[in-house]
Design a protein around this motif. Structure first.
Motif, PDB file in Angstrom:
ATOM      1  N   GLY A  92      27.442  22.650   7.578  1.00 56.65           N
ATOM      2  CA  GLY A  92      26.796  21.494   8.330  1.00 56.65           C
ATOM      3  C   GLY A  92      25.285  22.057   9.058  1.00 56.65           C
ATOM      4  N   ILE A  93      25.473  23.162   9.460  1.00 58.13           N
ATOM      5  CA  ILE A  93      24.339  23.793  10.248  1.00 58.13           C
ATOM      6  C   ILE A  93      23.254  24.052   9.207  1.00 58.13           C
ATOM      7  CG2 ILE A  93      23.531  25.441  11.826  1.00 58.13           C
ATOM      8  CD1 ILE A  93      25.024  23.135  13.193  1.00 58.13           C
ATOM      9  N   ALA A  94      23.751  25.080   8.302  1.00 55.03           N
ATOM     10  CA  ALA A  94      22.677  25.748   7.173  1.00 55.03           C
ATOM     11  C   ALA A  94      22.244  24.642   6.453  1.00 55.03           C
ATOM     12  CB  ALA A  94      23.688  26.843   6.510  1.00 55.03           C
ATOM     13  N   THR A  95      22.734  23.777   6.025  1.00 50.81           N
ATOM     14  CA  THR A  95      22.100  23.081   4.797  1.00 50.81           C
ATOM     15  C   THR A  95      21.746  21.421   5.482  1.00 50.81           C
ATOM     16  OG1 THR A  95      24.035  21.976   4.127  1.00 50.81           O
ATOM     17  CG2 THR A  95      23.243  23.843   3.012  1.00 50.81           C
ATOM     18  N   ALA A  96      20.500  21.010   5.316  1.00 50.81           N
ATOM     19  CA  ALA A  96      20.075  19.876   5.602  1.00 50.81           C
ATOM     20  C   ALA A  96      20.696  18.803   4.598  1.00 50.81           C
ATOM     21  CB  ALA A  96      18.591  19.716   5.871  1.00 50.81           C
ATOM     22  N   SER A  97      20.578  17.554   5.090  1.00 49.39           N
ATOM     23  CA  SER A  97      20.967  16.380   4.319  1.00 49.39           C
ATOM     24  C   SER A  97      19.787  16.270   3.102  1.00 49.39           C
ATOM     25  CB  SER A  97      21.070  15.012   5.031  1.00 49.39           C
ATOM     26  OG  SER A  97      20.337  14.638   5.439  1.00 49.39           O
ATOM     27  N   PRO A  98      19.811  15.771   2.080  1.00 48.47           N
ATOM     28  CA  PRO A  98      18.925  15.504   0.944  1.00 48.47           C
ATOM     29  C   PRO A  98      17.978  14.666   1.629  1.00 48.47           C
ATOM     30  CG  PRO A  98      20.986  15.127   0.039  1.00 48.47           C
ATOM     31  CD  PRO A  98      21.326  15.314   1.393  1.00 48.47           C
ATOM     32  N   SER A  99      17.981  13.572   2.504  1.00 46.74           N
ATOM     33  CA  SER A  99      16.971  12.844   3.027  1.00 46.74           C
ATOM     34  C   SER A  99      16.219  13.652   3.956  1.00 46.74           C
ATOM     35  CB  SER A  99      17.517  11.667   3.752  1.00 46.74           C
ATOM     36  OG  SER A  99      18.462  12.007   4.929  1.00 46.74           O
ATOM     37  N   GLU A 100      16.736  14.452   4.712  1.00 47.32           N
ATOM     38  CA  GLU A 100      16.011  15.378   5.378  1.00 47.32           C
ATOM     39  C   GLU A 100      15.020  16.184   4.902  1.00 47.32           C
ATOM     40  OE1 GLU A 100      18.889  17.388   7.926  1.00 47.32           O
ATOM     41  OE2 GLU A 100      19.121  15.674   9.270  1.00 47.32           O
ATOM     42  N   GLU A 101      15.758  16.933   3.678  1.00 52.08           N
ATOM     43  CA  GLU A 101      14.981  17.775   2.987  1.00 52.08           C
ATOM     44  C   GLU A 101      13.630  17.101   2.082  1.00 52.08           C
ATOM     45  OE1 GLU A 101      16.708  20.554   0.188  1.00 52.08           O
ATOM     46  OE2 GLU A 101      18.428  20.487   1.471  1.00 52.08           O
ATOM     47  N   ILE A 102      13.853  15.708   1.655  1.00 53.68           N
ATOM     48  CA  ILE A 102      12.636  14.980   1.175  1.00 53.68           C
ATOM     49  C   ILE A 102      11.678  14.733   2.127  1.00 53.68           C
ATOM     50  CG2 ILE A 102      12.253  12.914  -0.124  1.00 53.68           C
ATOM     51  CD1 ILE A 102      14.830  13.318  -1.414  1.00 53.68           C
ATOM     52  N   SER A 103      12.291  14.216   3.465  1.00 47.89           N
ATOM     53  CA  SER A 103      11.182  13.824   4.425  1.00 47.89           C
ATOM     54  C   SER A 103      10.319  14.945   4.636  1.00 47.89           C
ATOM     55  CB  SER A 103      11.850  13.314   5.580  1.00 47.89           C
ATOM     56  OG  SER A 103      12.693  14.195   6.171  1.00 47.89           O
ATOM     57  N   LYS A 104      11.121  16.219   4.876  1.00 45.08           N
ATOM     58  CA  LYS A 104      10.184  17.558   5.354  1.00 45.08           C
ATOM     59  C   LYS A 104       9.046  17.841   4.043  1.00 45.08           C
ATOM     60  CE  LYS A 104      13.802  19.732   8.139  1.00 45.08           C
ATOM     61  NZ  LYS A 104      14.821  20.857   7.981  1.00 45.08           N
ATOM     62  N   ALA A 105       9.677  17.352   2.912  1.00 43.54           N
ATOM     63  CA  ALA A 105       8.723  18.067   1.806  1.00 43.54           C
ATOM     64  C   ALA A 105       7.472  16.997   1.714  1.00 43.54           C
ATOM     65  CB  ALA A 105       9.484  17.797   0.408  1.00 43.54           C
ATOM     66  N   THR A 106       7.767  15.621   1.973  1.00 45.03           N
ATOM     67  CA  THR A 106       6.944  14.682   2.167  1.00 45.03           C
ATOM     68  C   THR A 106       5.749  14.893   3.052  1.00 45.03           C
ATOM     69  OG1 THR A 106       8.517  12.948   1.467  1.00 45.03           O
ATOM     70  CG2 THR A 106       6.484  12.109   2.338  1.00 45.03           C
ATOM     71  N   ALA A 107       6.085  15.384   4.460  1.00 47.18           N
ATOM     72  CA  ALA A 107       5.383  15.645   5.321  1.00 47.18           C
ATOM     73  C   ALA A 107       4.392  17.033   4.999  1.00 47.18           C
ATOM     74  CB  ALA A 107       6.154  16.206   6.719  1.00 47.18           C
ATOM     75  N   LEU A 108       5.082  17.943   4.221  1.00 47.38           N
ATOM     76  CA  LEU A 108       4.328  19.068   3.779  1.00 47.38           C
ATOM     77  C   LEU A 108       3.367  18.447   2.791  1.00 47.38           C
ATOM     78  CD1 LEU A 108       7.269  21.894   3.462  1.00 47.38           C
ATOM     79  CD2 LEU A 108       5.169  21.532   5.085  1.00 47.38           C
ATOM     80  N   ARG A 109       3.668  17.894   1.927  1.00 50.89           N
ATOM     81  CA  ARG A 109       2.761  17.575   0.942  1.00 50.89           C
ATOM     82  C   ARG A 109       1.555  16.243   1.495  1.00 50.89           C
ATOM     83  NH1 ARG A 109       4.954  12.417  -2.668  1.00 50.89           N
ATOM     84  NH2 ARG A 109       4.668  11.647  -0.535  1.00 50.89           N
ATOM     85  N   ASP A 110       2.088  15.603   2.551  1.00 43.14           N
ATOM     86  CA  ASP A 110       0.974  14.849   3.109  1.00 43.14           C
ATOM     87  C   ASP A 110      -0.250  15.555   3.820  1.00 43.14           C
ATOM     88  OD1 ASP A 110       2.093  12.538   1.885  1.00 43.14           O
ATOM     89  OD2 ASP A 110       3.333  11.953   3.767  1.00 43.14           O
ATOM     90  N   SER A 111       0.328  16.711   4.413  1.00 42.93           N
ATOM     91  CA  SER A 111      -0.494  17.756   5.090  1.00 42.93           C
ATOM     92  C   SER A 111      -1.183  18.592   4.236  1.00 42.93           C
ATOM     93  CB  SER A 111       0.345  18.572   6.151  1.00 42.93           C
ATOM     94  OG  SER A 111       1.111  19.401   5.310  1.00 42.93           O
ATOM     95  N   GLY A 112      -0.906  18.446   2.830  1.00 44.91           N
ATOM     96  CA  GLY A 112      -1.702  19.218   1.806  1.00 44.91           C
ATOM     97  C   GLY A 112      -1.229  20.942   1.843  1.00 44.91           C
ATOM     98  N   THR A 113       0.035  21.181   2.485  1.00 37.71           N
ATOM     99  CA  THR A 113       0.548  22.420   2.466  1.00 37.71           C
ATOM    100  C   THR A 113       1.080  22.792   1.037  1.00 37.71           C
ATOM    101  OG1 THR A 113       1.203  22.389   4.692  1.00 37.71           O
ATOM    102  CG2 THR A 113       2.243  24.054   3.365  1.00 37.71           C
ATOM    103  N   ILE A 114       1.890  21.654   0.378  1.00 41.68           N
ATOM    104  CA  ILE A 114       2.381  21.767  -1.120  1.00 41.68           C
ATOM    105  C   ILE A 114       1.807  21.002  -2.088  1.00 41.68           C
ATOM    106  CG2 ILE A 114       4.656  22.881  -0.205  1.00 41.68           C
ATOM    107  CD1 ILE A 114       5.925  20.295  -0.651  1.00 41.68           C
ATOM    108  N   SER A 115       1.908  21.055  -3.290  1.00 43.56           N
ATOM    109  CA  SER A 115       1.248  20.389  -4.310  1.00 43.56           C
ATOM    110  C   SER A 115       2.240  19.163  -4.530  1.00 43.56           C
ATOM    111  CB  SER A 115       0.942  20.979  -5.488  1.00 43.56           C
ATOM    112  OG  SER A 115       1.822  21.744  -6.104  1.00 43.56           O
ATOM    113  N   ALA A 116       1.938  18.304  -5.420  1.00 47.42           N
ATOM    114  CA  ALA A 116       2.770  17.078  -5.911  1.00 47.42           C
ATOM    115  C   ALA A 116       3.939  17.784  -6.821  1.00 47.42           C
ATOM    116  CB  ALA A 116       2.149  16.182  -6.466  1.00 47.42           C
ATOM    117  N   ASP A 117       3.503  18.689  -7.652  1.00 49.39           N
ATOM    118  CA  ASP A 117       4.624  19.272  -8.485  1.00 49.39           C
ATOM    119  C   ASP A 117       5.506  20.058  -7.645  1.00 49.39           C
ATOM    120  OD1 ASP A 117       3.080  18.501 -10.679  1.00 49.39           O
ATOM    121  OD2 ASP A 117       2.120  20.190 -11.015  1.00 49.39           O
TER     122      ASP A 117
END
Length: 128
Positions: A92-117
Motif C-alpha cells: 500500500g505504501i510502495a505502489t501508487a494507484s493507477p490513477s495517481e501514476e497517470i496523473s503524475k505522468a500527465t503533469a510530467l508530460r505537460d511540463s515537458g519532462t517526458i515525451s508523449a511516447d
C-alpha cells in the motif's frame, strides 16, 4: 583459592546461568502462549498459572508435552498473519494507484519532462 582460578568452576557457573536463562525463556514463552490462546478458558489459564507458580519445572514440562503442538501452530499462524499484514502495508505504501501514476505522468508530460511516447508507456504500464 579464588573462583576465577579453577576452569571447571567457571564452566559449571556458566552452565547453570545458561540453564536458568533457558528456563526463564521457556517459562515466558509458555505464559505468553497461555494468554494468546483464545480457545482456552480463563479458569484453565488460571490453573496453568498456578501449576507454573508452584511446580515450575514439572508444570513447564507437562505444558510443553500436552500443548506443544498447539503452541507451535498458534505461533506459526501469528507469524503468518503478521507477515501478511506487513506485506499489505508495504504494498500500500510502495505502489501508487493507477490513477495517481497517470496523473503524475500527465503533469510530467505537460511540463515537458517526458515525451508523449513515454507518457503512453507509463499509462499502459499503470493500467496493466
Amino acid at each position: 583459592m579464588s573462583f576465577w582460578e579453577d576452569f571447571w568452576d567457571i564452566f559449571w557457573w556458566l552452565f547453570c546461568v545458561y540453564v536458568f536463562l533457558a528456563f526463564l525463556w521457556a517459562l515466558f514463552a509458555v505464559i505468553g502462549d497461555l494468554f494468546r490462546d483464545d480457545k482456552l478458558s480463563g479458569w484453565w489459564k488460571a490453573v496453568w498459572i498456578l501449576v507454573l507458580a508452584f511446580l515450575p519445572f514439572l508444570g513447564l514440562l507437562v505444558y510443553v508435552i500436552a500443548r506443544g503442538k498447539g503452541m507451535t501452530e498458534r505461533s506459526m499462524e501469528r507469524a503468518r498473519t503478521n507477515r501478511e499484514a506487513s506485506d499489505t502495508y508495504i504494498r500500500g505504501i510502495a505502489t501508487a494507484s493507477p490513477s495517481e501514476e497517470i496523473s503524475k505522468a500527465t503533469a510530467l508530460r505537460d511540463s515537458g519532462t517526458i515525451s508523449a511516447d513515454e507518457f503512453e508507456r507509463i499509462k499502459s504500464k499503470a493500467l496493466a
